[in-house]
Design a protein around this motif. Sequence first.
Motif, PDB file in Angstrom:
ATOM      1  N   THR A   1     -11.011   8.816  -5.517  1.00  0.00           N
ATOM      2  CA  THR A   1     -12.013   7.924  -6.093  1.00  0.00           C
ATOM      3  C   THR A   1     -11.271   6.790  -6.800  1.00  0.00           C
ATOM      4  OG1 THR A   1     -12.091   9.320  -8.080  1.00  0.00           O
ATOM      5  CG2 THR A   1     -13.754   9.730  -6.385  1.00  0.00           C
ATOM      6  N   VAL A   2     -11.852   5.603  -6.775  1.00  0.00           N
ATOM      7  CA  VAL A   2     -11.143   4.410  -7.249  1.00  0.00           C
ATOM      8  C   VAL A   2     -11.275   4.275  -8.763  1.00  0.00           C
ATOM      9  CG1 VAL A   2     -11.014   1.898  -7.115  1.00  0.00           C
ATOM     10  CG2 VAL A   2     -11.460   3.236  -5.047  1.00  0.00           C
ATOM     11  N   MET A   3     -10.128   4.182  -9.434  1.00  0.00           N
ATOM     12  CA  MET A   3     -10.093   4.010 -10.879  1.00  0.00           C
ATOM     13  C   MET A   3      -9.799   2.571 -11.289  1.00  0.00           C
ATOM     14  SD  MET A   3     -10.837   6.936 -12.039  1.00  0.00           S
ATOM     15  CE  MET A   3     -10.463   6.666 -13.768  1.00  0.00           C
ATOM     16  N   ALA A   4      -9.153   1.811 -10.402  1.00  0.00           N
ATOM     17  CA  ALA A   4      -8.791   0.423 -10.722  1.00  0.00           C
ATOM     18  C   ALA A   4      -8.834  -0.389  -9.439  1.00  0.00           C
ATOM     19  CB  ALA A   4      -7.401   0.353 -11.344  1.00  0.00           C
ATOM     20  N   LEU A   5      -9.626  -1.445  -9.409  1.00  0.00           N
ATOM     21  CA  LEU A   5      -9.704  -2.297  -8.225  1.00  0.00           C
ATOM     22  C   LEU A   5      -8.333  -2.909  -7.939  1.00  0.00           C
ATOM     23  CD1 LEU A   5     -13.105  -4.141  -8.847  1.00  0.00           C
ATOM     24  CD2 LEU A   5     -12.659  -2.146  -7.397  1.00  0.00           C
ATOM     25  N   ASP A   6      -7.876  -2.728  -6.695  1.00  0.00           N
ATOM     26  CA  ASP A   6      -6.560  -3.237  -6.291  1.00  0.00           C
ATOM     27  C   ASP A   6      -5.461  -2.762  -7.236  1.00  0.00           C
ATOM     28  OD1 ASP A   6      -7.682  -4.686  -4.132  1.00  0.00           O
ATOM     29  OD2 ASP A   6      -8.267  -6.279  -5.520  1.00  0.00           O
ATOM     30  N   GLY A   7      -5.583  -1.518  -7.674  1.00  0.00           N
ATOM     31  CA  GLY A   7      -4.627  -0.962  -8.631  1.00  0.00           C
ATOM     32  C   GLY A   7      -3.377  -0.411  -7.974  1.00  0.00           C
ATOM     33  N   ALA A   8      -2.799   0.621  -8.596  1.00  0.00           N
ATOM     34  CA  ALA A   8      -1.540   1.197  -8.117  1.00  0.00           C
ATOM     35  C   ALA A   8      -1.697   1.740  -6.701  1.00  0.00           C
ATOM     36  CB  ALA A   8      -1.098   2.310  -9.066  1.00  0.00           C
ATOM     37  N   LEU A   9      -0.629   1.644  -5.912  1.00  0.00           N
ATOM     38  CA  LEU A   9      -0.645   2.120  -4.534  1.00  0.00           C
ATOM     39  C   LEU A   9      -0.649   3.641  -4.511  1.00  0.00           C
ATOM     40  CD1 LEU A   9      -0.470   1.366  -1.503  1.00  0.00           C
ATOM     41  CD2 LEU A   9       2.037   1.548  -1.732  1.00  0.00           C
ATOM     42  N   CYS A  10      -1.577   4.207  -3.763  1.00  0.00           N
ATOM     43  CA  CYS A  10      -1.688   5.667  -3.615  1.00  0.00           C
ATOM     44  C   CYS A  10      -0.970   6.101  -2.343  1.00  0.00           C
ATOM     45  CB  CYS A  10      -3.164   6.064  -3.566  1.00  0.00           C
ATOM     46  SG  CYS A  10      -3.440   7.856  -3.416  1.00  0.00           S
ATOM     47  N   ARG A  11      -0.601   7.362  -2.278  1.00  0.00           N
ATOM     48  CA  ARG A  11       0.077   7.886  -1.087  1.00  0.00           C
ATOM     49  C   ARG A  11      -0.823   7.854   0.139  1.00  0.00           C
ATOM     50  NH1 ARG A  11       1.880  13.576  -1.809  1.00  0.00           N
ATOM     51  NH2 ARG A  11      -0.254  13.774  -2.574  1.00  0.00           N
ATOM     52  N   CYS A  12      -2.136   7.752  -0.060  1.00  0.00           N
ATOM     53  CA  CYS A  12      -3.063   7.692   1.077  1.00  0.00           C
ATOM     54  C   CYS A  12      -3.049   6.310   1.730  1.00  0.00           C
ATOM     55  CB  CYS A  12      -4.481   8.052   0.635  1.00  0.00           C
ATOM     56  SG  CYS A  12      -5.306   6.773  -0.342  1.00  0.00           S
ATOM     57  N   GLY A  13      -2.366   5.342   1.095  1.00  0.00           N
ATOM     58  CA  GLY A  13      -2.282   3.995   1.635  1.00  0.00           C
ATOM     59  C   GLY A  13      -3.245   3.014   0.989  1.00  0.00           C
ATOM     60  N   ARG A  14      -4.166   3.501   0.167  1.00  0.00           N
ATOM     61  CA  ARG A  14      -5.118   2.630  -0.519  1.00  0.00           C
ATOM     62  C   ARG A  14      -4.656   2.408  -1.963  1.00  0.00           C
ATOM     63  NH1 ARG A  14      -7.437   5.677   3.238  1.00  0.00           N
ATOM     64  NH2 ARG A  14      -8.964   4.734   4.643  1.00  0.00           N
ATOM     65  N   ARG A  15      -5.364   1.554  -2.657  1.00  0.00           N
ATOM     66  CA  ARG A  15      -4.953   1.210  -4.016  1.00  0.00           C
ATOM     67  C   ARG A  15      -6.004   1.634  -5.050  1.00  0.00           C
ATOM     68  NH1 ARG A  15      -0.597  -1.812  -4.965  1.00  0.00           N
ATOM     69  NH2 ARG A  15       0.499  -2.658  -3.149  1.00  0.00           N
ATOM     70  N   GLY A  16      -5.502   2.018  -6.218  1.00  0.00           N
ATOM     71  CA  GLY A  16      -6.376   2.300  -7.345  1.00  0.00           C
ATOM     72  C   GLY A  16      -6.932   3.699  -7.408  1.00  0.00           C
ATOM     73  N   CYS A  17      -6.480   4.612  -6.516  1.00  0.00           N
ATOM     74  CA  CYS A  17      -6.994   5.992  -6.527  1.00  0.00           C
ATOM     75  C   CYS A  17      -6.580   6.714  -7.816  1.00  0.00           C
ATOM     76  CB  CYS A  17      -6.459   6.777  -5.333  1.00  0.00           C
ATOM     77  SG  CYS A  17      -6.975   6.165  -3.724  1.00  0.00           S
ATOM     78  N   LEU A  18      -7.406   7.637  -8.258  1.00  0.00           N
ATOM     79  CA  LEU A  18      -7.091   8.451  -9.438  1.00  0.00           C
ATOM     80  C   LEU A  18      -5.747   9.153  -9.276  1.00  0.00           C
ATOM     81  CD1 LEU A  18      -7.999   9.756 -12.155  1.00  0.00           C
ATOM     82  CD2 LEU A  18      -9.082  11.548 -10.776  1.00  0.00           C
ATOM     83  N   GLU A  19      -5.453   9.646  -8.076  1.00  0.00           N
ATOM     84  CA  GLU A  19      -4.193  10.352  -7.829  1.00  0.00           C
ATOM     85  C   GLU A  19      -2.981   9.490  -8.163  1.00  0.00           C
ATOM     86  OE1 GLU A  19      -1.988  11.698  -3.819  1.00  0.00           O
ATOM     87  OE2 GLU A  19      -3.841  12.825  -4.204  1.00  0.00           O
ATOM     88  N   ALA A  20      -3.124   8.172  -7.987  1.00  0.00           N
ATOM     89  CA  ALA A  20      -2.011   7.255  -8.264  1.00  0.00           C
ATOM     90  C   ALA A  20      -1.743   7.095  -9.752  1.00  0.00           C
ATOM     91  CB  ALA A  20      -2.309   5.892  -7.637  1.00  0.00           C
TER      92      ALA A  20
END
Length: 410
Positions: free
Chosen positions: A247-266
Motif C-alpha cells: 500500500t502506498v505511503m508516499a507518492l513517488d516515494g522510496a523505491l520498493c523491491r516490487c519495482g514501485r515507489r512509496g510502498c510501506l515495505e520500503a
Amino acid sequence: MLTTTLTSRDVRRINRSTVLQAIYRAGAISRLQLSQCCGLSVATITNVVAELLAEGILLEAGLEASDGGRPRRLLELNREYGYFFGVEIGETDIAVELFDLTLQNIQTAHYSLHGEENHPMKAVQCVIEGVTTLLAALNIPREKILGMGLGVLGLVDHTDNDAVLAPSWQWQRVPLKELINQSLHIPLYLDNGAKTMALVELHMRKTSATNETMIVANLGTGVGAGIVYEGKLYCGKTNSAGEWGHTVMALDGALCRCGRRGCLEAYVGAPAIITRFRQRVSDRSEACDEDETHALIAILEAAQHNDEVAIQVLQETAHYLGAGLANLVNLFNPQSIMLGGWVGTLLGPYLLPEVRRFVERYALKLPFDATQILVSQSGKDAGSIGAALLARENFLQKIWRESPVHSWRG
C-alpha cells in the motif's frame, strides 16, 4: 434460493471432522464431553469414535477423575498415527519442520539463503533435502506423512495450480507445488506466509476467535498481513488480500523491491530500517554487518543505550508503521492487530508504545478505541507451524476417506 442436500456420507465426514477438531482442542476428552461440545448425540459419538479407534487415529487414554460416579474413559489423538511437515520459505531462511498428529514439533532442518540464491530450484532443493533428511534421521516411512504445508513469500494463485508470484525475487508464476512433488509425492498445500501466521493466531485462540476480526502484521525483510474475518481467513478474489506492504505511503516515494515507489515495505521492512541507519552512521560497526538480523539487533541495542541516531531511526519506523496500521484499523475495524514476523517480534516490544501513539493519531477514534495492538507471542517458528496447520486443516476435511494415510494418489 439454492439448497444443498447432504448425503449420509457428507454427514459422516462432517461428524468425523467435528469430533477430531474437538479432540485437537481438548487434548484428552470423554465421549460424554465430546457429545456436549460437538452437539452430537451420544450414539453418534459412539459410532464415530469406534471408527476412529479402529483406524488408529484415536487412543483410549486412561480414566477421567471421578466425582463419585462411574469414571469415564478419555480419548486422545494417536501422535504416531501420522505426521505433518510445515515449511516456511522466507527471504533469508528456509525452515523444514516435522510435527506429529497433535502438532508437536519433532525435529527441524534449517537452510540459510543469500540474495543470489533465491532461484526457485534452490528453494525446491532445500525443501526436498529437508524432508528426506528428517524422514531418514527419524526412520519414518513416507506413507506416514499426512500432508505438508508451505508458507511462501509473495502471492499464491490457487486458480493456476498454486503458482507462486514473488516480485521481490523475480518469481513469475513458479509452479512450486509441481516442482516439489516431482520428487516427494506428498499431499502439499501452499499459501502466503502472512496467512499461515494468521492461522497460528487463530489456533492459539481456539474457540474464542470464532467471531473475531483480527490482523496479523508480518514484518520481516518483506511486509504483509494475514486478515481474519469472523474467525476465517479472508483471501479475496485472487487470494492476494493482505498485500499491505505494497500500500502506498508516499507518492513517488522510496523505491520498493516490487519495482514501485512509496510502498510501506520500503519504509518498515528490515532493509529499509538498516539502510536509513547506515546512511547516517557509515563509519560504525552496526552499519557494516551484512546479516539483517544481527544489524537490527545492533540498532535496537544502540537505541536502548540512548544512541540518538538509532532512536531516531526506530522513531521513524514507528511513525510509518503506525500510519500503516491506522489504515488497517480504518479499513477493517479489527478487534486486534498482532505484530508478528521476525522484525515484528524483535522490535515490537520497543516500538509498541510509539506505534500505538501514531495509530491513534491517524486512525478514526471509534475503530481505534475498539482495537488492541499487541506483539505476537506465537514465536519464531510461527510460519512453519502455520504451514503445518494448513496441511492439518486439509487432512481434517478429507478424513472421511477409508484410510487417510494411504488414500492420496497425487
